[in-house]
Design an enzyme around this catalytic site. Sequence first.
Site, PDB file in Angstrom:
ATOM      1  CG  LEU A 106      -1.849  -1.168   1.402  1.00 44.09           C
ATOM      2  CD1 LEU A 106      -2.860  -0.890   2.506  1.00 44.09           C
ATOM      3  CD2 LEU A 106      -2.558  -1.531   0.116  1.00 44.09           C
ATOM      4  N   GLY A 151       1.120  -5.261   1.279  1.00 40.08           N
ATOM      5  CA  GLY A 151       0.043  -5.355   0.294  1.00 40.08           C
ATOM      6  C   GLY A 151       0.463  -6.085  -0.979  1.00 40.08           C
ATOM      7  CG  ASN A 175       6.574  -5.391   5.635  1.00 40.10           C
ATOM      8  OD1 ASN A 175       5.553  -5.519   4.979  1.00 40.10           O
ATOM      9  ND2 ASN A 175       7.393  -4.375   5.468  1.00 40.10           N
ATOM     10  CD  GLU A 176       0.936  -5.748   6.580  1.00 41.96           C
ATOM     11  OE1 GLU A 176       1.678  -6.707   6.878  1.00 41.96           O
ATOM     12  OE2 GLU A 176       0.332  -5.670   5.501  1.00 41.96           O
TER      13      GLU A 176
HETATM   14  N1  CO8 Z   1       4.497   3.660  -0.124  1.00 44.32           N
HETATM   15  C1  CO8 Z   1       4.922   4.883  -0.527  1.00 44.32           C
HETATM   16  N2  CO8 Z   1       6.198   5.138  -0.928  1.00 44.32           N
HETATM   17  C2  CO8 Z   1       7.059   4.117  -0.927  1.00 44.32           C
HETATM   18  C3  CO8 Z   1       6.676   2.825  -0.513  1.00 44.32           C
HETATM   19  C4  CO8 Z   1       5.327   2.607  -0.095  1.00 44.32           C
HETATM   20  N3  CO8 Z   1       4.862   1.397   0.290  1.00 44.32           N
HETATM   21  N4  CO8 Z   1       7.759   2.010  -0.611  1.00 44.32           N
HETATM   22  C5  CO8 Z   1       8.763   2.773  -1.083  1.00 44.32           C
HETATM   23  N5  CO8 Z   1       8.355   4.037  -1.278  1.00 44.32           N
HETATM   24  C6  CO8 Z   1       9.129   5.174  -1.825  1.00 44.32           C
HETATM   25  C7  CO8 Z   1      10.379   5.450  -1.007  1.00 44.32           C
HETATM   26  O1  CO8 Z   1      10.081   6.283   0.099  1.00 44.32           O
HETATM   27  C8  CO8 Z   1      11.238   6.120  -2.045  1.00 44.32           C
HETATM   28  O2  CO8 Z   1      10.785   7.453  -2.204  1.00 44.32           O
HETATM   29  P1  CO8 Z   1      11.817   8.650  -2.570  1.00 44.32           P
HETATM   30  O3  CO8 Z   1      12.393   8.276  -3.896  1.00 44.32           O
HETATM   31  O4  CO8 Z   1      10.958   9.864  -2.597  1.00 44.32           O
HETATM   32  O5  CO8 Z   1      12.848   8.662  -1.471  1.00 44.32           O
HETATM   33  C9  CO8 Z   1      10.902   5.379  -3.341  1.00 44.32           C
HETATM   34  O6  CO8 Z   1       9.631   4.790  -3.107  1.00 44.32           O
HETATM   35  C10 CO8 Z   1      11.892   4.282  -3.674  1.00 44.32           C
HETATM   36  O7  CO8 Z   1      12.041   3.455  -2.546  1.00 44.32           O
HETATM   37  P2  CO8 Z   1      13.429   2.780  -2.168  1.00 44.32           P
HETATM   38  O8  CO8 Z   1      14.537   3.738  -2.373  1.00 44.32           O
HETATM   39  O9  CO8 Z   1      13.295   2.181  -0.814  1.00 44.32           O
HETATM   40  O10 CO8 Z   1      13.530   1.637  -3.301  1.00 44.32           O
HETATM   41  P3  CO8 Z   1      14.359   0.286  -3.225  1.00 44.32           P
HETATM   42  O11 CO8 Z   1      14.348  -0.237  -4.626  1.00 44.32           O
HETATM   43  O12 CO8 Z   1      15.668   0.449  -2.547  1.00 44.32           O
HETATM   44  O13 CO8 Z   1      13.475  -0.690  -2.290  1.00 44.32           O
HETATM   45  C11 CO8 Z   1      11.420  -1.652  -1.513  1.00 44.32           C
HETATM   46  C12 CO8 Z   1      12.197  -1.088  -2.710  1.00 44.32           C
HETATM   47  C13 CO8 Z   1      12.056  -2.968  -1.079  1.00 44.32           C
HETATM   48  C14 CO8 Z   1      10.005  -1.920  -1.994  1.00 44.32           C
HETATM   49  C15 CO8 Z   1      11.463  -0.631  -0.350  1.00 44.32           C
HETATM   50  O14 CO8 Z   1      11.090   0.631  -0.858  1.00 44.32           O
HETATM   51  C16 CO8 Z   1      10.556  -0.941   0.795  1.00 44.32           C
HETATM   52  O15 CO8 Z   1      10.860  -1.814   1.597  1.00 44.32           O
HETATM   53  N6  CO8 Z   1       9.431  -0.215   0.895  1.00 44.32           N
HETATM   54  C17 CO8 Z   1       8.511  -0.316   1.997  1.00 44.32           C
HETATM   55  C18 CO8 Z   1       7.589  -1.452   1.784  1.00 44.32           C
HETATM   56  C19 CO8 Z   1       6.613  -1.576   2.896  1.00 44.32           C
HETATM   57  O16 CO8 Z   1       6.978  -1.760   4.040  1.00 44.32           O
HETATM   58  N7  CO8 Z   1       5.329  -1.513   2.564  1.00 44.32           N
HETATM   59  C20 CO8 Z   1       4.283  -1.632   3.530  1.00 44.32           C
HETATM   60  C21 CO8 Z   1       3.127  -0.762   3.163  1.00 44.32           C
HETATM   61  S1  CO8 Z   1       1.778  -1.040   4.267  1.00 44.32           S
HETATM   62  C22 CO8 Z   1       0.804  -2.212   3.524  1.00 44.32           C
HETATM   63  O17 CO8 Z   1       0.974  -2.555   2.400  1.00 44.32           O
HETATM   64  C23 CO8 Z   1      -0.332  -2.853   4.281  1.00 44.32           C
HETATM   65  C24 CO8 Z   1      -0.902  -1.965   5.303  1.00 44.32           C
HETATM   66  C25 CO8 Z   1      -2.087  -2.610   5.962  1.00 44.32           C
HETATM   67  C26 CO8 Z   1      -2.868  -1.558   6.749  1.00 44.32           C
HETATM   68  C27 CO8 Z   1      -2.924  -1.863   8.177  1.00 44.32           C
HETATM   69  C28 CO8 Z   1      -4.013  -1.140   8.887  1.00 44.32           C
HETATM   70  C29 CO8 Z   1      -3.517   0.047   9.649  1.00 44.32           C
END
Ligand code: CO8
Length: 300
Positions: A106, A151, A175-176
């Site tokens: 998400l 997500g 990993n929430e």
């Molecule tokens: N949402 C918004 N922005 C994001 C997200 C995300 N999920 N993930 C990454 N970004 C952004 C980063 O902040 C970064 O932004 P900027 O360029 O402005 O600095 C850009 O995307 C690129 O990210 P990275 O530099 O980290 O890219 P990498 O290629 O090094 O890594 C990954 C990619 C592995 C995907 C890494 O970005 C990561 O681990 N992201 C976080 C993933 C995560 O933890 N997602 C969880 C989201 S929550 C969810 O899905 C379920 C929620 C359920 C709700 C619960 C009820 C409250």
Amino acid sequence: SVPPGVLPLCRWPSAWGRAALQPPGPLQPPGLPLAPCRAFSNNKILVELDESSGVATMKFKSPPVNSFSLDFLTEFCISLEKLENDRACRGVIFTSAIPKIFSSGLDITEMCGKSTEHYAEFWRAVQEMWLRLYGSNMVTVAAVNGSSPAGGCLVALSCDYRIMVENPKFSIGLNEAQLGIVAPFWFKDTFVNAVGHRVAERSLQLGSLYPAPEAHRFGLVDELVPEEKLQEKAAAVMAQWLALPDHARQLTKSMMRKAVLDRLIAHREEDIQNFISFISKESIQKSLRMYMEMLKKKKS
Ligand code: CO8
């Protein structure tokens, strides 16, 4: 058709791109069969339907990390509905056009510093995506060609079969907890149905992300393949599932998934209210901001 209890989408993105039925070009050698492929060019998802096999591919193409924004989710639901209603389509393969990332889950920015109305709209769209995907009549195969946290993992888990690239640098999981948030009950149910209660309980509490080989060992993904074999393997698995009569497979799928789908349908509004009150807490907002900071720091 819309599953019972599923509310219509709140917002509709710009219309589908042109459905391009490829005509034989003037340079095409005579006698070659017309390639029965329809491509729908959207903003964030590329959809291609091969009419000869009945298999569509939905390719996520929302840089930088295929995060599920409200726009993405809306487009996803509309694309899936369109395929669901298309008699030529019997199966869908989900994959990513972005190297190394299937989906980052998400879009966290949709859950930070927004209004109550926005949270409600966003969460309804997340529910809608899951209801449509988990409840799809079509065969669904996830071809996971990169990391797939939260997500992103839910989308893969909601498919009938998961194939992942064997690269240990690609990780997958719910990993929430690591973000200080809690996966909702229907994320948990989907996870339990795929890997069993004990593995789900431990993984959810620890917010574990597993490298592909480990995820395969306990059945979070069904199969691992080298990257160059992924699409071929997905097509082969799809053909195997499509060899069965649709009605028998669909009724069996529904029998296995209905109780879990019905649970969200029955508690949909309550689930939205829970999300709003949870995500609006200052402590949760702080956790999410810190997590975003951490992502940025990791980069520099
Ligand atoms: N949402 C918004 N922005 C994001 C997200 C995300 N999920 N993930 C990454 N970004 C952004 C980063 O902040 C970064 O932004 P900027 O360029 O402005 O600095 C850009 O995307 C690129 O990210 P990275 O530099 O980290 O890219 P990498 O290629 O090094 O890594 C990954 C990619 C592995 C995907 C890494 O970005 C990561 O681990 N992201 C976080 C993933 C995560 O933890 N997602 C969880 C989201 S929550 C969810 O899905 C379920 C929620 C359920 C709700 C619960 C009820 C409250």
